[in-house]
Write a protein that holds these residues in place. Structure first.
Motif, PDB file in Angstrom:
ATOM      1  N   THR A 175      68.018  15.761   1.885  1.00 59.55           N
ATOM      2  CA  THR A 175      67.495  14.920   0.806  1.00 59.55           C
ATOM      3  C   THR A 175      67.080  13.567   1.368  1.00 59.55           C
ATOM      4  O   THR A 175      67.778  12.999   2.209  1.00 59.55           O
ATOM      5  N   PHE A 176      65.940  13.052   0.905  1.00 59.94           N
ATOM      6  CA  PHE A 176      65.437  11.764   1.375  1.00 59.94           C
ATOM      7  C   PHE A 176      65.330  10.810   0.182  1.00 59.94           C
ATOM      8  O   PHE A 176      64.620  11.092  -0.781  1.00 59.94           O
ATOM      9  N   LEU A 177      66.041   9.696   0.264  1.00 62.72           N
ATOM     10  CA  LEU A 177      66.011   8.670  -0.771  1.00 62.72           C
ATOM     11  C   LEU A 177      65.541   7.373  -0.135  1.00 62.72           C
ATOM     12  O   LEU A 177      66.017   7.004   0.944  1.00 62.72           O
ATOM     13  N   ALA A 178      64.627   6.675  -0.795  1.00 60.50           N
ATOM     14  CA  ALA A 178      63.977   5.539  -0.136  1.00 60.50           C
ATOM     15  C   ALA A 178      63.833   4.345  -1.068  1.00 60.50           C
ATOM     16  O   ALA A 178      63.958   4.447  -2.282  1.00 60.50           O
ATOM     17  N   CYS A 207      73.022   5.597  -5.224  1.00 52.83           N
ATOM     18  CA  CYS A 207      73.983   5.698  -6.325  1.00 52.83           C
ATOM     19  C   CYS A 207      73.419   6.551  -7.461  1.00 52.83           C
ATOM     20  O   CYS A 207      74.122   7.391  -8.027  1.00 52.83           O
ATOM     21  N   LYS A 208      72.142   6.349  -7.791  1.00 51.64           N
ATOM     22  CA  LYS A 208      71.514   7.198  -8.814  1.00 51.64           C
ATOM     23  C   LYS A 208      71.521   8.643  -8.360  1.00 51.64           C
ATOM     24  O   LYS A 208      71.766   9.557  -9.146  1.00 51.64           O
ATOM     25  N   GLY A 209      71.205   8.821  -7.085  1.00 48.32           N
ATOM     26  CA  GLY A 209      71.411  10.098  -6.427  1.00 48.32           C
ATOM     27  C   GLY A 209      70.549  11.225  -6.919  1.00 48.32           C
ATOM     28  O   GLY A 209      69.389  11.057  -7.294  1.00 48.32           O
ATOM     29  N   GLY A 210      71.153  12.416  -6.908  1.00 53.01           N
ATOM     30  CA  GLY A 210      70.373  13.606  -7.116  1.00 53.01           C
ATOM     31  C   GLY A 210      69.750  14.051  -5.808  1.00 53.01           C
ATOM     32  O   GLY A 210      69.908  13.418  -4.767  1.00 53.01           O
ATOM     33  N   CYS A 211      69.018  15.139  -5.865  1.00 49.84           N
ATOM     34  CA  CYS A 211      68.377  15.678  -4.666  1.00 49.84           C
ATOM     35  C   CYS A 211      66.930  15.233  -4.534  1.00 49.84           C
ATOM     36  O   CYS A 211      66.260  15.584  -3.563  1.00 49.84           O
ATOM     37  N   ILE A 212      66.442  14.483  -5.518  1.00 56.46           N
ATOM     38  CA  ILE A 212      65.067  13.989  -5.520  1.00 56.46           C
ATOM     39  C   ILE A 212      65.096  12.518  -5.881  1.00 56.46           C
ATOM     40  O   ILE A 212      65.774  12.110  -6.826  1.00 56.46           O
ATOM     41  N   GLY A 213      64.370  11.692  -5.140  1.00 50.79           N
ATOM     42  CA  GLY A 213      64.277  10.280  -5.464  1.00 50.79           C
ATOM     43  C   GLY A 213      63.542  10.067  -6.780  1.00 50.79           C
ATOM     44  O   GLY A 213      62.776  10.916  -7.244  1.00 50.79           O
ATOM     45  N   SER A 214      63.741   8.911  -7.385  1.00 48.87           N
ATOM     46  CA  SER A 214      63.158   8.638  -8.700  1.00 48.87           C
ATOM     47  C   SER A 214      61.629   8.673  -8.675  1.00 48.87           C
ATOM     48  O   SER A 214      60.996   9.099  -9.650  1.00 48.87           O
ATOM     49  N   THR A 228      66.767  22.045 -10.280  1.00 46.00           N
ATOM     50  CA  THR A 228      66.820  20.900  -9.372  1.00 46.00           C
ATOM     51  C   THR A 228      67.686  19.816  -9.997  1.00 46.00           C
ATOM     52  O   THR A 228      67.557  19.513 -11.189  1.00 46.00           O
ATOM     53  N   LEU A 229      68.537  19.239  -9.183  1.00 46.12           N
ATOM     54  CA  LEU A 229      69.428  18.165  -9.639  1.00 46.12           C
ATOM     55  C   LEU A 229      68.805  16.821  -9.294  1.00 46.12           C
ATOM     56  O   LEU A 229      68.485  16.554  -8.128  1.00 46.12           O
ATOM     57  N   VAL A 230      68.610  15.976 -10.297  1.00 46.30           N
ATOM     58  CA  VAL A 230      67.996  14.662 -10.087  1.00 46.30           C
ATOM     59  C   VAL A 230      68.887  13.591 -10.702  1.00 46.30           C
ATOM     60  O   VAL A 230      69.823  13.879 -11.449  1.00 46.30           O
ATOM     61  N   GLY A 231      68.569  12.344 -10.387  1.00 45.31           N
ATOM     62  CA  GLY A 231      69.256  11.220 -11.000  1.00 45.31           C
ATOM     63  C   GLY A 231      68.719  10.971 -12.407  1.00 45.31           C
ATOM     64  O   GLY A 231      67.977  11.795 -12.968  1.00 45.31           O
ATOM     65  N   ASN A 253      82.840  13.827  -1.735  1.00 45.39           N
ATOM     66  CA  ASN A 253      81.661  12.964  -1.750  1.00 45.39           C
ATOM     67  C   ASN A 253      81.748  11.961  -2.892  1.00 45.39           C
ATOM     68  O   ASN A 253      82.172  12.298  -3.992  1.00 45.39           O
ATOM     69  N   LYS A 254      81.335  10.747  -2.645  1.00 41.02           N
ATOM     70  CA  LYS A 254      81.152   9.786  -3.724  1.00 41.02           C
ATOM     71  C   LYS A 254      79.781  10.036  -4.320  1.00 41.02           C
ATOM     72  O   LYS A 254      78.759   9.870  -3.652  1.00 41.02           O
ATOM     73  N   VAL A 255      79.721  10.445  -5.576  1.00 37.52           N
ATOM     74  CA  VAL A 255      78.488  10.981  -6.140  1.00 37.52           C
ATOM     75  C   VAL A 255      77.724   9.997  -7.009  1.00 37.52           C
ATOM     76  O   VAL A 255      76.637  10.306  -7.472  1.00 37.52           O
ATOM     77  N   GLY A 256      78.245   8.818  -7.277  1.00 41.90           N
ATOM     78  CA  GLY A 256      77.503   7.818  -8.013  1.00 41.90           C
ATOM     79  C   GLY A 256      77.380   8.131  -9.486  1.00 41.90           C
ATOM     80  O   GLY A 256      78.292   8.644 -10.123  1.00 41.90           O
ATOM     81  N   SER A 257      76.201   7.819 -10.060  1.00 37.46           N
ATOM     82  CA  SER A 257      75.995   7.939 -11.497  1.00 37.46           C
ATOM     83  C   SER A 257      75.814   9.401 -11.908  1.00 37.46           C
ATOM     84  O   SER A 257      75.686  10.295 -11.073  1.00 37.46           O
TER      85      SER A 257
END
Length: 374
Positions: free
Chosen positions: A250-253, A285-292, A312-315, A350-354
């Motif tokens: 997963t890539f979060l940017a 922190c928003k997390g998920g497998c896809i960035g916003s 798909t799991l998203v924030g 894992n710390k999973v955030g929101s």
């Protein structure tokens, strides 16, 4: 998808409507585009979207009234090929690239696009941002890893002058992918750039970003990119783009650029670096497998996949994504099942955030009938 005609009012989500109309081969009519504004009708960048569509398609029919407040669009066949487009200076190159990313895989011929304009700004995702987050997502759904996106000339606002190249092969069908696990962040990469300014600006950005991120993870590498003369655009500026990669791919940017002024002055590199690092932590922190930013692209690829159930799991969903899901219902008659995925603060170590949202849909089995077969 038949002979239906969809009608909309206003200028909101103009790009979404054009993109989905092209893929679904649905005629749309949009009226009252800024009809009560002091500057009624389509803006320069919206006309640029139409021009780009004319280049990437064959047989499209576009009618615009004299005041530019009404548009009728009847899409043609996506042909792709070589494209050269001036994106102007009202919006960044990323604004046009996001539409190309959605359309290019389904063209008859591979897309080789050269886009000129502003490569880095705060209003739209930068070329670096899309390269590090959107391309890996497309590869997961079966678009070959030959897809490339490069910055040839880096630029910031207001004058632009930058240049980016985009290459995307075609696909016959997308593969259905279920993406559940966010994983742990294993490394952070990034680029700090300065355009027509001292290289020290980029170094200051790196030091300030690392001052925040070093508290969480040791594997951090942010390289510097100094551009001047023919390698840069016409305006001076600086900025930084950061991307976190997890153990599950997963890539979060996050990113910031100096084109936003605070109190009439350009912010310091130290402030920008710290803001970028904090924004990255917020995105994680928003997390998920896809960035916003890529939620809408992921939803589109899920819908266009084979006729299987995909999840798909998203924030937390952005306003743009919520409206995109509504438009998908209009154009493809596909409804998403949204399920709140509440988790404990610790899940499998894992710390999973929101809290997250689980997107579920059944693909329409979209097939690229225009793709050339050998």
């Amino acid at each position: 998808m038949g002979m239906k005609v969809l009608r909309y009012e206003g200028n909101n989500f103009f790009r979404q409507r054009l993109t989905l109309a092209t893929l679904s081969m649905t005629e749309i009519r949009i009226t009252n585009i800024r009809s009560k504004s002091e500057s009624p009708g389509l803006t320069e960048f919206e006309m640029g979207l139409i021009t780009l569509l004319e280049q990437i398609t064959n047989g499209s029919k576009i009618q615009i009234n004299e005041t530019g407040t009404a548009v009728r669009y009847q899409p043609g066949i996506l042909v792709g090929g070589k494209i050269e487009h001036d994106c102007g200076v009202e919006r960044g190159i990323g604004y046009f690239l996001e539409m190309l990313l959605s359309l290019a895989p389904f063209c008859k011929n591979p897309v080789k696009a050269v886009l000129t304009g502003i490569t880095d700004c705060n209003m739209d995702p930068s070329v670096d941002f899309l390269k590090s987050t959107s391309l890996p997502l497309m590869i997961k759904f079966g678009i070959r890893d030959e897809v490339k996106l490069e910055v040839q000339k880096r630029s910031v606002g207001p004058l632009g002058g930058g240049k980016a190249t985009f290459y995307c092969p075609t696909v016959k069908k997308l593969r259905p992918v279920n993406i559940f696990e966010q994983g742990k962040v294993k490394k952070i990469r990034g680029v700090a750039y300065s355009v027509r300014l001292s290289p020290e600006m980029a170094n200051r950005l790196v030091r300030s970003a690392r001052s925040v991120l070093n508290k969480f993870i040791p594997d951090i590498y942010i390289y510097t990119d100094h551009r001047k003369n023919h390698q840069s655009g016409s305006s001076p500026g600086f900025g930084i783009s950061l991307v976190a990669e997890t153990t599950t791919g997963t890539f979060l940017a996050s990113e910031v650029c100096s084109d936003r002024k605070v109190g009439g002055r350009t912010p310091d590199p130290e402030d920008l670096g710290i803001n970028a690092a904090n924004m990255l932590l917020d995105e994680i922190c928003k997390g998920g497998c896809i960035g916003s930013v890529n939620q809408s692209l992921a939803a589109l690829l899920m819908v266009l996949g084979e006729q299987n159930v995909v999840k798909t799991l998203v924030g937390p969903l952005t306003d743009y994504t919520i409206e995109f899901l509504r438009h998908i219902k209009d154009f493809f008659d596909v409804k998403f099942l949204l399920k709140s995925h509440n988790v404990d603060h610790e899940e499998q170590g894992n710390k999973v955030g929101s809290s997250k949202v689980l997107l579920t849909c059944v693909g329409v089995g979209f097939s690229n009938i225009a793709k050339t077969t050998i």
